[in-house]
Design an enzyme around this catalytic site. Structure first.
Site, PDB file in Angstrom:
ATOM      1  N   ARG A  82     -65.909   7.405  29.601  1.00  0.00           N
ATOM      2  CA  ARG A  82     -65.588   5.989  29.394  1.00  0.00           C
ATOM      3  C   ARG A  82     -66.675   5.270  28.602  1.00  0.00           C
ATOM      4  NH1 ARG A  82     -61.231   4.599  32.701  1.00  0.00           N
ATOM      5  NH2 ARG A  82     -61.175   5.583  34.738  1.00  0.00           N
ATOM      6  N   LYS A  92     -49.753   4.918  21.594  1.00  0.00           N
ATOM      7  CA  LYS A  92     -49.325   6.308  21.381  1.00  0.00           C
ATOM      8  C   LYS A  92     -47.804   6.302  21.349  1.00  0.00           C
ATOM      9  CE  LYS A  92     -51.931   9.387  23.935  1.00  0.00           C
ATOM     10  NZ  LYS A  92     -52.110  10.287  25.114  1.00  0.00           N
ATOM     11  N   VAL A 106     -56.818  11.139  24.392  1.00  0.00           N
ATOM     12  CA  VAL A 106     -58.008  10.533  23.786  1.00  0.00           C
ATOM     13  C   VAL A 106     -58.919   9.961  24.869  1.00  0.00           C
ATOM     14  CG1 VAL A 106     -56.982  10.022  21.539  1.00  0.00           C
ATOM     15  CG2 VAL A 106     -56.751   8.360  23.384  1.00  0.00           C
ATOM     16  N   ASP A 131     -48.876   4.659  26.490  1.00  0.00           N
ATOM     17  CA  ASP A 131     -48.512   6.055  26.260  1.00  0.00           C
ATOM     18  C   ASP A 131     -47.004   6.199  26.511  1.00  0.00           C
ATOM     19  OD1 ASP A 131     -48.617   8.846  26.114  1.00  0.00           O
ATOM     20  OD2 ASP A 131     -49.718   9.123  27.965  1.00  0.00           O
TER      21      ASP A 131
HETATM   22  P1  IMP Z   1     -48.369   5.183  30.324  1.00  0.00           P
HETATM   23  O1  IMP Z   1     -47.912   4.662  31.649  1.00  0.00           O
HETATM   24  O2  IMP Z   1     -47.898   6.609  30.098  1.00  0.00           O
HETATM   25  O3  IMP Z   1     -48.043   4.296  29.169  1.00  0.00           O
HETATM   26  O4  IMP Z   1     -49.911   5.353  30.405  1.00  0.00           O
HETATM   27  C1  IMP Z   1     -50.729   4.318  30.473  1.00  0.00           C
HETATM   28  C2  IMP Z   1     -52.050   4.655  31.123  1.00  0.00           C
HETATM   29  O5  IMP Z   1     -52.325   6.055  31.214  1.00  0.00           O
HETATM   30  C3  IMP Z   1     -53.126   4.073  30.269  1.00  0.00           C
HETATM   31  O6  IMP Z   1     -53.410   2.748  30.662  1.00  0.00           O
HETATM   32  C4  IMP Z   1     -54.275   5.019  30.515  1.00  0.00           C
HETATM   33  O7  IMP Z   1     -55.006   4.582  31.641  1.00  0.00           O
HETATM   34  C5  IMP Z   1     -53.635   6.349  30.811  1.00  0.00           C
HETATM   35  N1  IMP Z   1     -53.580   7.164  29.582  1.00  0.00           N
HETATM   36  C6  IMP Z   1     -52.488   7.473  28.844  1.00  0.00           C
HETATM   37  N2  IMP Z   1     -52.809   8.229  27.796  1.00  0.00           N
HETATM   38  C7  IMP Z   1     -54.145   8.413  27.848  1.00  0.00           C
HETATM   39  C8  IMP Z   1     -55.084   9.107  27.013  1.00  0.00           C
HETATM   40  O8  IMP Z   1     -54.771   9.720  25.975  1.00  0.00           O
HETATM   41  N3  IMP Z   1     -56.382   9.044  27.409  1.00  0.00           N
HETATM   42  C9  IMP Z   1     -56.799   8.393  28.516  1.00  0.00           C
HETATM   43  N4  IMP Z   1     -55.959   7.725  29.320  1.00  0.00           N
HETATM   44  C10 IMP Z   1     -54.639   7.727  28.987  1.00  0.00           C
END
Ligand code: IMP
Ligand code: MG
Length: 184
Positions: free
Chosen positions: A172, A138, A160, A110
């Site tokens: 989940r 994303k 999502v 994300d």
């Molecule tokens: P990041 O550090 O923002 O890249 O987020 C990574 C983590 O956040 C992922 O491994 C997910 O566990 C959680 N995450 C981010 N976006 C979503 C989403 O849309 N749905 C569910 N979990 C998310």
């Protein structure tokens, strides 16, 4: 599909996920078959708990090369629906990775902060190679640039759930990926 809390809308069907996982597994098997022959050691699939558990389990079974399966947990955003950018810790790294080929398996990238943090942390383990694989990307929500070698699907910057991904611990177990509409 509906439930008591939020309406869910199917974004990626179980059938599409299954086909894409097999495609990714073929690519990964092909990319690592010579290296695992050279080193004589299986690829280490390093799953990021908990979101990757379903993807990793399907991916591992679709690979045609031997693997070892490990998991780490990274302290998360709690029940928030967006990145807080707060500091993290890695829990559960117990296996020696020195000289090993490691494939980090994520549910979704994300902001990129979690993967950036994990990759920085893994540097001290002196792995032979480290690559990254995520079911969902994303990319429009990216805050930091991180290398992602294998991507299942690009998704829009919406929350999502399903196929391992949760919202406050829920959903989940769903076979498909759904968007979670936070406004009723
Ligand atoms: P990041 O550090 O923002 O890249 O987020 C990574 C983590 O956040 C992922 O491994 C997910 O566990 C959680 N995450 C981010 N976006 C979503 C989403 O849309 N749905 C569910 N979990 C998310
Ligand atoms: Mg995750």
């Amino acid at each position: 599909m509906s439930n008591d809390d939020f309406p869910l809308k199917e974004l990626i069907s179980a059938d599409r996920i299954g086909k894409r996982v097999v495609e990714l597994a073929h690519r990964i098997s092909r990319d690592y078959c010579t290296t695992s022959n050279e080193t004589g050691k299986p690829l280490v699939l390093l799953g990021v708990m908990k979101g990757s558990f379903m993807f990793l389990s399907d991916l591992a079974r679709a690979l045609s090369i031997p693997v070892e399966i490990e998991f780490v947990a990274i302290t998360s955003y709690g029940d928030e629906l967006a990145s807080s950018g707060s500091p993290r810790t890695v829990v559960g790294m117990s296996v020696p990775l020195e000289g090993r080929d490691v494939l980090v398996v994520e549910d979704i990238v994300d902001s990129g902060r979690t993967l950036e943090f994990l990759l920085e942390y893994l540097k001290t383990f002196r792995a032979r190679t480290i690559a990254t694989c995520t079911l969902l990307n994303k990319s429009e929500a990216r805050v930091v640039s991180v290398p992602v070698d294998y991507i299942g699907f690009a998704v829009p910057p919406q929350f999502v759930v399903g196929y391992g991904l949760d919202a406050a611990g829920r959903y989940r177990e769903l076979n498909a990926i759904h968007t979670l509409e936070t406004r009723k």
